[in-house]
Design an enzyme around this catalytic site. Structure first.
Site, PDB file in Angstrom:
ATOM      1  N   HIS A 110       0.814  -1.634  -0.044  1.00  0.00           N
ATOM      2  CA  HIS A 110       0.247  -0.238   0.261  1.00  0.00           C
ATOM      3  C   HIS A 110       0.929   1.316  -0.163  1.00  0.00           C
ATOM      4  CE1 HIS A 110       1.223  -0.387   4.216  1.00  0.00           C
ATOM      5  NE2 HIS A 110       0.955   0.789   4.459  1.00  0.00           N
ATOM      6  N   ASP A 112       0.531   5.116   2.341  1.00  0.00           N
ATOM      7  CA  ASP A 112      -0.485   5.227   2.741  1.00  0.00           C
ATOM      8  C   ASP A 112      -1.800   6.657   2.763  1.00  0.00           C
ATOM      9  OD1 ASP A 112       1.440   3.969   4.829  1.00  0.00           O
ATOM     10  OD2 ASP A 112       2.856   5.654   4.745  1.00  0.00           O
ATOM     11  N   HIS A 266       4.506   0.321   0.373  1.00  0.00           N
ATOM     12  CA  HIS A 266       5.539  -0.377   1.216  1.00  0.00           C
ATOM     13  C   HIS A 266       4.669  -1.373   1.255  1.00  0.00           C
ATOM     14  CE1 HIS A 266       3.566   2.952   3.479  1.00  0.00           C
ATOM     15  NE2 HIS A 266       3.018   1.770   4.302  1.00  0.00           N
ATOM     16  N   ARG A 281       5.128   6.561  13.651  1.00  0.00           N
ATOM     17  CA  ARG A 281       4.707   7.683  12.769  1.00  0.00           C
ATOM     18  C   ARG A 281       3.983   8.784  12.374  1.00  0.00           C
ATOM     19  NH1 ARG A 281       1.005   4.643   8.204  1.00  0.00           N
ATOM     20  NH2 ARG A 281      -0.380   6.833   8.408  1.00  0.00           N
TER      21      ARG A 281
END
Ligand SMILES: O=C(O)CCC(=O)C(=O)O
Ligand SMILES: [Fe+2]
Length: 302
Positions: A110, A112, A266, A281
């Protein structure tokens, strides 16, 4: 800025950093840099290296939440940690913690938050607690993947748009939390209406084209039959994730990674079941993706 000036500026930026490339196309480790003590010249160099290498790792850091937020703020504007997921601590932090009862593995390729109109330009991930083995993350270079398609397929995908739908991954979570999302681009997210993005995204800083569909959030190609959509997406996903388009990072304590969501996808490897792995994150605000048809309306920002 003239080309000659740009080249000189970029060489100057490069001299600020000790970079070890991770592969022939993309990814690099930045050595000997303390992210809590960056000069303005180093910040400019990190920004330039991030756009050029697409994924950067900074080793040997020891950042707190506040340090991570402060570092990210020097690179761009921060969004909420996530449009939907709620985390404790600073609102900019999104915790990805396998000991959290809400945790689910991100073991699907995917990019983000592509289910929002303005997905984040970059994500910055800090390793907090790591399992002894496992828990690597892999990235794919979506621009390399686009470039290595045959010309007729590039022409086909250049004209397509796709629908991205966050409900599959996040709809149930949003409902479980009484439709209480976070603030994203000035509005609280209480539902996830599907959005449409070009299948080929033109990078706003370099003008390079890259594939901008992902199995995590893309539901279908717009304006074609279901069978055509499935066939085209399967082709693009298989191509995007070919080993020669990917790198894989084994995290060490203190590592900080930053990746360009406008140029990569990623995958978090799901191979540490039952062990604790915690990451933090933050994300940098991004602009609305545009495709080749609209590229003339935009000029690269660097
Ligand atoms: O846990 C990871 O390695 C990556 C998870 C992920 O997809 C993300 O941070 O965006
Ligand atoms: Fe992700």
């Amino acid at each position: 800025m003239t080309t000659a000036t740009t080249t000189t500026a970029r060489s100057a930026e490069r001299r600020e950093l000790t970079l070890e490339p991770l592969g022939p196309s993309f990814g690099a480790v930045v050595h000997d840099l303390d992210l809590t003590e960056l000069t303005d010249a180093q910040v400019a160099a990190v920004r330039a290296a991030f756009v050029e290498h697409k994924v950067l790792f900074f080793t040997g850091q020891d950042l707190t939440d506040a340090d991570q937020v402060a570092f990210a703020s020097r690179l761009g504007d921060l969004t909420a940690g996530h449009p939907v997921a709620l985390s404790d601590g600073p609102t900019e932090i999104y915790r990805i913690d396998s000991s959290d009862p809400e945790f689910s593995f991100s073991d699907v390729w995917h990019t983000d938050v592509t289910f929002m109109t303005n997905p984040p330009a970059a994500s910055i991930l800090r390793a907090v607690t790591l399992p002894d083995t496992g828990g690597d993350t892999s990235w794919a270079d979506s621009q390399l993947a686009y470039d290595s398609l045959s010309a007729p397929v590039r022409r086909l995908v250049d004209g397509l748009t796709a629908v991205h739908d966050g409900n599959r991954e996040w709809g149930a979570y949003l409902r479980r939390h009484a439709d209480r999302g976070n603030e994203w681009d000035g509005a609280v997210v209480t539902s996830l209406p599907p959005v449409e993005h070009p299948v080929v995204r033109v990078h706003p800083e370099t003008g390079r084209k890259g594939l901008f569909v992902n199995p995590g959030f893309t539901s279908h190609i717009a304006g074609v039959s279901d069978a055509e959509s499935r066939g085209i997406l399967d082709l693009l996903y298989a191509h995007l994730t070919k080993p020669e388009h990917t790198i894989r990072h084994r995290w060490s304590p203190g590592d900080v990674g930053i990746w360009d969501n406008r140029a990569t996808a990623h995958y978090a490897n799901n191979d540490y079941s039952g062990k604790t792995r915690a990451m933090a994150r933050v994300t940098l605000r991004g602009d609305r993706p545009y495709g080749p048809a609209d590229a003339d309306l935009h000029s690269p920002t660097r």
